[in-house]
Motif scaffolding. Structure first.
Motif, PDB file in Angstrom:
ATOM      1  N   ASN A  55      89.222   4.475  11.200  1.00 30.55           N
ATOM      2  CA  ASN A  55      89.953   3.888  10.069  1.00 30.55           C
ATOM      3  C   ASN A  55      90.374   2.445  10.379  1.00 30.55           C
ATOM      4  O   ASN A  55      91.022   2.176  11.377  1.00 30.55           O
ATOM      5  CB  ASN A  55      91.189   4.778   9.830  1.00 30.55           C
ATOM      6  N   THR A  56      89.962   1.500   9.520  1.00 29.01           N
ATOM      7  CA  THR A  56      90.344   0.088   9.664  1.00 29.01           C
ATOM      8  C   THR A  56      90.116  -0.428  11.095  1.00 29.01           C
ATOM      9  O   THR A  56      90.894  -1.222  11.621  1.00 29.01           O
ATOM     10  CB  THR A  56      91.818  -0.138   9.250  1.00 29.01           C
TER      11      THR A  56
ATOM     12  N   ASP B  84      92.600  10.056  12.222  1.00 29.45           N
ATOM     13  CA  ASP B  84      92.752   8.629  12.527  1.00 29.45           C
ATOM     14  C   ASP B  84      92.419   8.285  13.984  1.00 29.45           C
ATOM     15  O   ASP B  84      93.099   7.474  14.612  1.00 29.45           O
ATOM     16  CB  ASP B  84      94.179   8.147  12.193  1.00 29.45           C
TER      17      ASP B  84
ATOM     18  N   ILE C 189      92.132   4.395  14.929  1.00 30.41           N
ATOM     19  CA  ILE C 189      92.612   3.581  13.798  1.00 30.41           C
ATOM     20  C   ILE C 189      93.091   2.218  14.303  1.00 30.41           C
ATOM     21  O   ILE C 189      93.737   2.134  15.335  1.00 30.41           O
ATOM     22  CB  ILE C 189      93.727   4.326  13.016  1.00 30.41           C
ATOM     23  N   PHE C 190      92.718   1.154  13.600  1.00 31.47           N
ATOM     24  CA  PHE C 190      93.026  -0.247  13.955  1.00 31.47           C
ATOM     25  C   PHE C 190      92.506  -0.633  15.351  1.00 31.47           C
ATOM     26  O   PHE C 190      92.945  -1.609  15.941  1.00 31.47           O
ATOM     27  CB  PHE C 190      94.538  -0.538  13.911  1.00 31.47           C
TER      28      PHE C 190
ATOM     29  N   THR D  75      94.226   3.754  19.340  1.00 34.68           N
ATOM     30  CA  THR D  75      94.847   2.640  18.613  1.00 34.68           C
ATOM     31  C   THR D  75      95.708   1.838  19.591  1.00 34.68           C
ATOM     32  O   THR D  75      96.073   2.320  20.652  1.00 34.68           O
ATOM     33  CB  THR D  75      95.698   3.171  17.439  1.00 34.68           C
TER      34      THR D  75
ATOM     35  N   TYR E  46      95.494   9.411  16.286  1.00 37.38           N
ATOM     36  CA  TYR E  46      95.523   7.965  16.578  1.00 37.38           C
ATOM     37  C   TYR E  46      95.029   7.591  17.975  1.00 37.38           C
ATOM     38  O   TYR E  46      95.389   6.530  18.497  1.00 37.38           O
ATOM     39  CB  TYR E  46      96.938   7.376  16.417  1.00 37.38           C
TER      40      TYR E  46
END
Lengths: 257, 503
Positions: free
Chosen positions: A93-94, A71, A74-75, A54, A51
Motif C-alpha cells: 500500500n502506497t 498493509d 505500507i509506505f 513500514t 505494517y
C-alpha cells in the motif's frame, strides 16, 4: 513499551520469533535492528502482524515465515520483503521503493497507490489490485501476479506496470476478473491468457504488445521466474494482450464547463 | 454546429468615459477576457457575457472608472424559478454536463452563528482587560490522558502523553492543495502559519520541496488519491490528517483537471503531467471503522508514534455516531467540515444540497463524545464558513478545540468569492496554476496579509474572552453557558445545547 537495544549477533542474519508480538512490538523490534545496522532479518511465526516493513528507509532484507497481516510494506521505502506464505489485504500500500515477493496469494488492493518499487505475487490476488498506482519520470511501480485476480484490477490506474499471468488457469479458461482498468488514465496492464471484451473497463483499449512491451515483459517475467522457479521462456511463449488508457482525462467531458 | 447561447450576461460592466484613460490595465488584469482594446476606435470595450464579478478590474483601475453591477435579469417575478435556476438549466441544456462550481454552499440556509450571542460579565464577576492582563490563547491538539500520574518525589509526570501539538492561536489554515491553489498561496499560508505559531495544511497534493522548511507548522493530508504521500512527507509533518470527506462535497471524490496538472504539480503528486488527478470517492483501504483504525495505526507506525493523526469528515446526518467510531479507532484529532466549507471544484448540486451546518454537527459531536466519556481522547477541529473571530469564539464555546479557516484566508489574499475556482482562471492569482496569474500573489505580501488577519482575530478573541471574565481559551471550550440562542426553535436550541436568550 520496552525500548532496550539489542546487540547485534555475530551472525549476519537476525532472527525474530514473532510469537505473541503485537504489530507495534514486532515493528519496533525490526526498526531497532535496522537502526543498529542489520541487513537481513528473518521473522518466524508471523501471525497477522500488520505494517511489517513500514518506516524502514534502508535496503534491509526481511524474510517472513508465516502469515503477515494487512498493509505489509505500507509506505515502504526500499526494504526487500519475501513472504513464505500468503499476504493479506493492502500488500505494498502506497509503497515508494523496494520489493515484495509473496510465495503464495495476496488479498485485496495489493499495490494500492504504489509510487515505486516492485511486487511479485506467485498465485492469485483479490479485488482492486493495483488500484491508483502512479508514476512520475523514472519512478514507476511494477506489480506481477502469477495467477488470476478478482474484479477491478488496475482501477483508477494513473501509472506503473501491472502484469497478470494466469499461470494457474486451465487451457482455454479465461481470467475471472471483471471491470479491468475501470477509470484507468495512465500506466499499462499486460494480460497473459484470454479475456472477453465485457471484462474490460470502458476506459481501456487493447493492443498487441510491441517490441518495447516485450522488453518490459521479458525483464519482469524473468525476475518473476527467478523468484518462484518458473521458466521465463515458457511463460513468454504464450499470447499477451496490452491494455492501455484511452484517455489521459477519462472524466474531462463529464462537466458543463 | 455553433448555436447562440441563451445565457444572458450575469454582470453589467459600466465604464465611465469621463474617467477612462484607455490605459488597458483592465484588459491585462481580466483573465476571463471581458475587457478588450479596440485599436481602430482607440477605446476599451467589454464582452460582458464573460464577466464573473470578481472585481479585479475595479480594484486595479487607476481612475476608478469601472463599476460592475449585477444584471438585474428582471424576468417575471417567480419565487420558485429564480434567475439562477433558469441559468443552470440553460447551461445543462447547452452542454449536457454536470455543473461545476467553486467555493462553499452559497444558499440561504440558516447560519446558526448569527443566531448565537456571547455572554459578558456584569457586576457579579469582574471582566478582564486583556491589554493589561495575560490572556492565553495557546491550545494543545492531540489525545489527552484520562488521568495524570505524578512521581511524588520528583513531581515529574509518570503518565506517557500522546503526542501534543501546541498552537499559539486556535485558528489554523485548512487544507488547500497545491494544484487547487498556487504555490505562492501555499507559501503565504506556510510562512504566515510559521510566523503566527499555528499550522497550515497541504491538502491532498503533496508537499512541494520548497515548503519542507515550514514542515514544523505543516499538517500533511493523506486522502483517497494518496498524492505525494511517502515516508519523508509523513515524517516531515507536525500532524497527519486522513481526509475522508469535505464539507463542500461529502461522499464524492475530486478531479483536478489535467489543465491544472503542470510539470511542477505533476512532480509533487507523482503523476504524469496533463493527466487528470483523480481522487476516488472512498479510500479503497477504508470501508469501515476497523479499516480506518488500520490506516490510523499504519500512519502512526510509519512515523513511530511521534505525531497525532487527525481524521477529517464532512458534517453529515450521523456525524456524531461516526465521530465516536473515529475516536475509538485511534484518531487523536477529529475534523468536522460543514457544508459552507469551500472547494476548488465540486458539482454544484452536491455543494448546494449535501451535508449539514457545522454548528449543529459540532454541537452534536461534542455532546455525544461527552456522553460516551471519550471527549478528552480527541481534539475537535471544525471548518466550513468561519468568517470572524466572533464565529471562532462561538465555535469554541460549542466545543471546538481549534478552527480551520480556508475561505477567510483566501479573502485575506484578495478572493472575492466569484466561485470560478474550477476554471483555473482566477484573476486574483489564487486558485490557478497559470504562471501569468500565480505571480499576482506575492508571498511576502500574502504572508503579511494573513498574519495581520490572525493578529486581528487574536486581539478580538482576547477582548471577547476578557469581557466574559475568562483569561484562557481553555476555559471557554465547550462552555455553552456562555452562549444564548436567538430566533431558534426548541429543537434547534436542544441540539445546540444552549438556552434561549433572556433565559
Amino acid at each position: 513499551m520496552e525500548n532496550k537495544v539489542i546487540k547485534r549477533t555475530a551472525s549476519p542474519i537476525d532472527r525474530i520469533d514473532a510469537t505473541g508480538f503485537s504489530s507495534r512490538e514486532l515493528n519496533a523490534r525490526i526498526r531497532e535492528l535496522a537502526h543498529n545496522g542489520t541487513e537481513r532479518v528473518e521473522l518466524y511465526n508471523v501471525y497477522g502482524q500488520r505494517y511489517i516493513g513500514t518506516d524502514l528507509d534502508r535496503p534491509i532484507e526481511v524474510k517472513i515465515f508465516g502469515t503477515p497481516g494487512n498493509d505489509l510494506g505500507i509506505f515502504m521505502d526500499s526494504p526487500r520483503i519475501t513472504v513464505y506464505g500468503n499476504a493479506q489485504d493492502g500488500c505494498g500500500n502506497t509503497m515508494n521503493d523496494g520489493e515484495i515477493v509473496v510465495h503464495g496469494h495476496a488479498g485485496d488492493i495489493a499495490g494500492l497507490s504504489a509510487r515505486g518499487g516492485k511486487i511479485f505475487i506467485r498465485d492469485d490476488v483479490g479485488y482492486r489490485t493495483g488500484i491508483h498506482m502512479k508514476e512520475y519520470g523514472d519512478k514507476k511501480p511494477a506489480l506481477v501476479i502469477g495467477g488470476t485476480s478478482q474484479d477491478f484490477l488496475g482501477e483508477y490506474m494513473a501509472g506503473g506496470i501491472l502484469i497478470l499471468l494466469g499461470l494457474n488457469l486451465q487451457k482455454e479458461e479465461a481470467h475471472r476478473t471483471n471491470f479491468i482498468g475501470t477509470g484507468m488514465h495512465g500506466g499499462v496492464i499486460y494480460l497473459r491468457g484470454s479475456i472477453n471484451d465485457f471484462q474490460l473497463g470502458k476506459e481501456v483499449g487493447t493492443a498487441e504488445p510491441e517490441e518495447k512491451d516485450w522488453q518490459i515483459l521479458r525483464k519482469f517475467i524473468s525476475e518473476f521466474a527467478d523468484h518462484f522457479g518458473y521458466n521465463a521462456e515458457e511463460i513468454l511463449e504464450h499470447k499477451f494482450i496490452k491494455l492501455f488508457p484511452l484517455w489521459l482525462r477519462p472524466y474531462g467531458r463529464l462537466y458543463a464547463y | 454546429m455553433k448555436v447562440k447561447s441563451y445565457l444572458p450576461p450575469k454582470f453589467i460592466v459600466e465604464r465611465n468615459p469621463d474617467r477612462c484613460i484607455q490605459c488597458q490595465v483592465c484588459v491585462n488584469q481580466c483573465s476571463f477576457d471581458v475587457h478588450y482594446y479596440d485599436a481602430e476606435d482607440d477605446e476599451v470595450r467589454s464582452h460582458e457575457e464573460n464577466c464573473v464579478g470578481c472585481h479585479r478590474c475595479v480594484v486595479f483601475c487607476p481612475t476608478n472608472a469601472l463599476t460592475i453591477r449585477k444584471n438585474p435579469l428582471d424576468y417575471r417575478e417567480n419565487y420558485n424559478w429564480r434567475p439562477e435556476v433558469i441559468e443552470d438549466i440553460t447551461k445543462q441544456a447547452e452542454t449536457g454536463g454536470v455543473l461545476l462550481t467553486g467555493m462553499g454552499n452559497d444558499k440561504g440556509y440558516r447560519i446558526y452563528w448569527d443566531h448565537l450571542v456571547i455572554n459578558a460579565s456584569q457586576v457579579t464577576n469582574p471582566s478582564i482587560d486583556p491589554l493589561r492582563e495575560p490572556m492565553e490563547l495557546i491550545t494543545y491538539l492531540g489525545r489527552k490522558p484520562d488521568r495524570l500520574e505524578l512521581d511524588h518525589n520528583s513531581l515529574s509526570l509518570k503518565t506517557e502523553l500522546a503526542p501534543q501539538v501546541k498552537i499559539e492561536v486556535p485558528v489554523m489554515f485548512s487544507a488547500m492543495s497545491y494544484g487547487a491553489v498556487s504555490l505562492n498561496v501555499q507559501k503565504s499560508l506556510a510562512r504566515a502559519a510559521t510566523e503566527a505559531g499555528t499550522l497550515w495544511n497541504t491538502g491532498e497534493g503533496g508537499l512541494h520541496h520548497s515548503l519542507y522548511e515550514y514542515a514544523d507548522n505543516t499538517i500533511v493530508q493523506v486522502a483517497s488519491g494518496r498524492f505525494g504521500v511517502h515516508s519523508r512527507y509523513l515524517n516531515a509533518a507536525r500532524i497527519i490528517e486522513i481526509k475522508i470527506g469535505q464539507g463542500a462535497k461529502p461522499g464524492i471524490g475530486g478531479h483536478l483537471p489535467g489543465e491544472k496538472v503542470s510539470a511542477d504539480v505533476a512532480a509533487t503528486r507523482t503523476i504524469p503531467q496533463g493527466t487528470d488527478a483523480l481522487s476516488p470517492a472512498p479510500q479503497h483501504d477504508i470501508y469501515s471503522i476497523e479499516d480506518l483504525a488500520q490506516l490510523i495505526h499504519a500512519l502512526k507506525e510509519a512515523t513511530n508514534y511521534t505525531k497525532p493523526v487527525a481524521v477529517k469528515i464532512a458534517a453529515v446526518h450521523n456525524s456524531a455516531a461516526i465521530a465516536i467510531g473515529m475516536v475509538r479507532a485511534g484518531a487523536d484529532i477529529i475534523v468536522l467540515d460543514g457544508f459552507r466549507g469551500a472547494t476548488g471544484a465540486a458539482p454544484k448540486v452536491i455543494r448546494d444540497n449535501v451535508g449539514i451546518p457545522i454548528e449543529l454537527a459540532l454541537a452534536s459531536v461534542d455532546s455525544r463524545l461527552r456522553q460516551e466519556g471519550i471527549r478528552s481522547q480527541a481534539s475537535i477541529v471544525i471548518s466550513g464558513g468561519i468568517r470572524s473571530s466572533g464565529d471562532v469564539v462561538k465555535a469554541i464555546a460549542l466545543g471546538a478545540d481549534a478552527i480551520y479557516i480556508g475561505t477567510a484566508a483566501l479573502v485575506a489574499l484578495g478572493c472575492t468569492l466569484c466561485q470560478q475556482c474550477h476554471t483555473g482562471k482566477c484573476a486574483w492569482g489564487i486558485c490557478t496554476t497559470n504562471p501569468f496569474l500565480t505571480k499576482r500573489i506575492n508571498p511576502d505580501i500574502g504572508t503579511r496579509r494573513l498574519t495581520n488577519l490572525l493578529r486581528s482575530w487574536s486581539l478580538e478573541i482576547k477582548d471577547i474572552l476578557g469581557g466574559m471574565g475568562i483569561n484562557a481559551v481553555e476555559s471557554l471550550r465547550g462552555n455553552r453557558l456562555h452562549l444564548r440562542g436567538i430566533g431558534l426553535t426548541k429543537t434547534e436550541l436542544e441540539i445546540l445545547g444552549v438556552k434561549m436568550a433572556g433565559n
